[in-house]
Scaffold this motif. Structure first.
Motif: not given
Length: 148
Positions: A7, A11, A15, A29, A39, A43
């Motif tokens: 996660s 966003k 993923y 995804t 990422a 993030d």
């Protein structure tokens, strides 16, 4: 399996970890599009295997909660529409899944996110939430505990 499902804060969706770069992760995804995106280090990325839900006694790993939802729904997508459900409906549904959850620390948004993640995983054929421990490993673990 949940170790590679991620996660990313800010966003939507989930993923799957594909690869690691110098200062980033390459993720894909978990949907029909299978779009690959980076990422970055800034993030906030968390593995679903590292998430737990609060209960009155201790924290329960997300894998066990997802397994309980799967059992309640017989492996199908969730029967509740989490986007339109009232707070009382969400909490009643979650009480069926995890009866002793901590009503003070588990919020509506947590339940909505759990149901959303469950639906994403089931819709994309990911239904094995709890890692199966081979019989030999389970026996070894029991022996090690007995030795302590």
């Amino acid at each position: 399996m949940l170790k590679t499902i991620l996660s990313i804060a800010g966003k939507p969706g989930l993923y799957k970890l594909i690869s690691q770069g110098k200062n980033m992760l390459i993720v894909e995804t978990v949907d029909a599009a299978k779009k690959r995106v980076p990422a970055y280090a800034h993030d906030k990325v968390i593995s679903l295997a590292d998430i737990a839900m609060y209960t009155d006694a201790e924290e329960v790993p997300l894998s066990e909660v997802l397994e309980a939802v799967k059992k309640k729904e017989n492996g199908a997508v969730a029967s509740i529409n989490y986007k339109k459900a009232s707070a009382n409906e969400l909490h009643a549904y979650f009480a069926e899944v995890l009866p002793n959850y901590d009503r003070d620390r588990v919020h509506n948004g947590d339940i909505k996110k759990l149901i959303s993640w469950y639906n994403i995983l089931v819709n994309n054929g990911i239904t094995e939430f709890v890692e199966e421990v081979p019989a030999e490993s389970a026996d070894e673990a029991k022996e090690e505990k007995a030795a302590e």
